[in-house]
Each structure stands twice: as structure tokens, then as C-alpha cells.
Motif scaffolding. Structure first.
Motif, PDB file in Angstrom:
ATOM      1  N   LEU A  87      37.800  26.593  58.983  1.00  0.00           N
ATOM      2  CA  LEU A  87      36.882  25.570  58.488  1.00  0.00           C
ATOM      3  C   LEU A  87      36.751  25.627  56.971  1.00  0.00           C
ATOM      4  N   CYS A 123      39.763  23.976  55.623  1.00  0.00           N
ATOM      5  CA  CYS A 123      39.621  22.518  55.742  1.00  0.00           C
ATOM      6  C   CYS A 123      38.703  21.960  54.658  1.00  0.00           C
ATOM      7  N   SER A 124      37.625  22.677  54.355  1.00  0.00           N
ATOM      8  CA  SER A 124      36.703  22.197  53.322  1.00  0.00           C
ATOM      9  C   SER A 124      37.368  22.177  51.953  1.00  0.00           C
ATOM     10  N   ALA A 170      39.718  19.170  51.920  1.00  0.00           N
ATOM     11  CA  ALA A 170      38.957  17.926  51.830  1.00  0.00           C
ATOM     12  C   ALA A 170      38.435  17.707  50.408  1.00  0.00           C
ATOM     13  N   THR A 179      42.748  13.811  58.967  1.00  0.00           N
ATOM     14  CA  THR A 179      43.014  14.952  59.846  1.00  0.00           C
ATOM     15  C   THR A 179      41.908  15.989  59.750  1.00  0.00           C
ATOM     16  N   VAL A 180      41.440  16.261  58.531  1.00  0.00           N
ATOM     17  CA  VAL A 180      40.327  17.203  58.348  1.00  0.00           C
ATOM     18  C   VAL A 180      39.076  16.694  59.051  1.00  0.00           C
ATOM     19  N   ALA A 201      39.674  17.261  62.757  1.00  0.00           N
ATOM     20  CA  ALA A 201      39.874  18.646  63.195  1.00  0.00           C
ATOM     21  C   ALA A 201      38.648  19.520  62.991  1.00  0.00           C
ATOM     22  N   ALA A 202      37.835  19.250  61.974  1.00  0.00           N
ATOM     23  CA  ALA A 202      36.698  20.121  61.657  1.00  0.00           C
ATOM     24  C   ALA A 202      35.712  20.263  62.821  1.00  0.00           C
ATOM     25  N   SER A 253      33.988  14.122  54.981  1.00  0.00           N
ATOM     26  CA  SER A 253      35.414  13.776  55.006  1.00  0.00           C
ATOM     27  C   SER A 253      35.630  12.399  55.612  1.00  0.00           C
TER      28      SER A 253
END
Length: 206
Positions: free
Chosen positions: A15, A18-19, A22, A115-116, A119-120, A170
Motif C-alpha cells: 500500500l 501504491c501511495s 499515485a 490501477t492503483v 488495487a488499493a 487516486s
């Protein structure tokens, strides 16, 4: 923050990644999708005025192409009518191809942001499941282990919260950027049509 990462366990690291992705995409697109950078004001009118009596010189067309996405579309039109066997169909195709290429560039990295956003929450759910497993693992015939129970609850809650914290902005920025790209696409199409009409006088008469 360090305490939260330690309490959330290993599921929080995807995560965090991902952040970071983003944030990088959001700041890059905010800088790249500024109107003045995509559609410089008065550029179309200046190009039409310069080419009112004759086509611009090749070096001027090259400079126009490097100016902005709008400039690249306009430059493709000037190059098309400057060819020995220029035609109305060829001019239209060249403008359309240049426009599609520029729109593709405007959409750069937006799929990564989408995608983020998708997926998050799933990664947050994964952390929740891992936390629940630890909670159930704290139960034994000897009683409940408070340390394991507390850690399992922390893993479940922190990952769920961070998953939503990453996903919601996001998604909002993805929709915002897509809306801006759609608006720019329409304006590029309108500019291409104006240039197409303007350049008809340079095409050989059939």
C-alpha cells in the motif's frame, strides 16, 4: 508513522508503494496537463495568420511542432500540404493521426493511476484478512493471547484505512485527469478542422 507501519505489519508495504506511485503520477500529470502547455492561447490564430499567403518555412514548422501538442497537430497539417502529391484525404488522415498520437501522450500514466485506485482497496482487504487470521490464531485452549489479539486488530484496521486513503484520492484524480484529456481532445479536433479548412487553398485543384 513508523509506529503505524510497525503495527500494520507486512501487508502495508504494498500500500505504501501504491501511495508513492499515485503521488508521483498525480504531481506529474498536474504539471503536464496544464492548459497553457497543451493549448497555448492564440497559437492557432497565429498559425493561421502566418500561413494566410504562404506556408511557413520548414524550420518554423519544426519549432511549431516542439511548441505543444496543439503545435504538433498544426505542424502535421502544414507538412501534409507541402508534399508534392498533397490531397484533401491525405491532409485529413495526417491531422487525425497526429491528433491520436497527442491524445495518447496526454493519457500517459493514467492507467497506472486507475490501477492503483482499483488495487488499493483489495490490498487493504488482504491486510484485513491477515489481521483476522492473527486474531483467530490468538485463540487457544489456554486462553486468548492479548498481544497477538491486539496486533491482529492493528493489522486489520490500519490496512483497511490506508487502502481507502490511497484509493479515494487516486480515483478522484483519475476522473479529473480523464475529464481534462477529454476536453483537450475536443479542442484539438476543433483546431484540426479549422486548419483543414484553412489549408484547402494550398491543395492542387482537381
Amino acid at each position: 508513522m513508523l509506529h503505524m507501519v510497525e503495527a500494520a505489519g507486512w501487508p502495508i508495504w504494498p500500500l505504501i508503494l501504491c501511495s508513492i506511485v499515485a503521488l508521483a503520477v498525480i504531481f506529474e500529470r498536474l504539471a503536464s496537463l496544464r492548459r497553457a502547455r497543451i493549448l497555448p492561447p492564440k497559437l492557432l490564430d497565429e498559425a493561421l495568420n502566418v500561413s494566410a499567403k504562404q506556408l511557413p518555412a520548414p524550420d518554423v514548422i519544426d519549432k511549431l511542432e516542439r511548441n505543444s501538442p496543439l503545435g504538433a497537430v498544426l505542424a502535421s497539417g502544414f507538412r501534409s500540404v507541402a508534399r508534392p502529391h498533397a490531397s484533401a484525404v491525405g491532409l485529413q488522415e495526417d491531422l487525425e493521426n497526429a491528433g491520436r498520437h497527442q491524445v495518447y501522450r496526454l493519457q500517459k500514466y493514467l492507467n497506472a493511476l486507475a490501477t492503483v485506485a482499483s488495487a488499493a482497496p483489495l490490498l487493504g482487504l488482504l491486510g484485513t484478512v491477515v489481521g483476522m487470521i492473527e486474531i483467530f490464531g490468538s485463540q487457544s485452549t489456554a486462553g486468548t493471547d492479548p498481544t497477538v489479539l491486539a496486533h491482529g486488530i492493528s493489522v486489520a484496521l490500519y490496512n483497511t484505512a490506508l487502502g481507502l486513503i490511497v484509493a479515494v484520492p487516486s480515483l478522484i484524480f483519475y476522473r479529473y485527469f480523464r475529464s481534462r484529456v477529454d476536453d483537450y481532445t475536443v479542442e484539438l479536433e476543433q483546431a484540426a478542422r479549422r486548419l483543414d479548412t484553412h489549408l484547402q487553398s494550398y491543395l492542387p485543384r482537381r
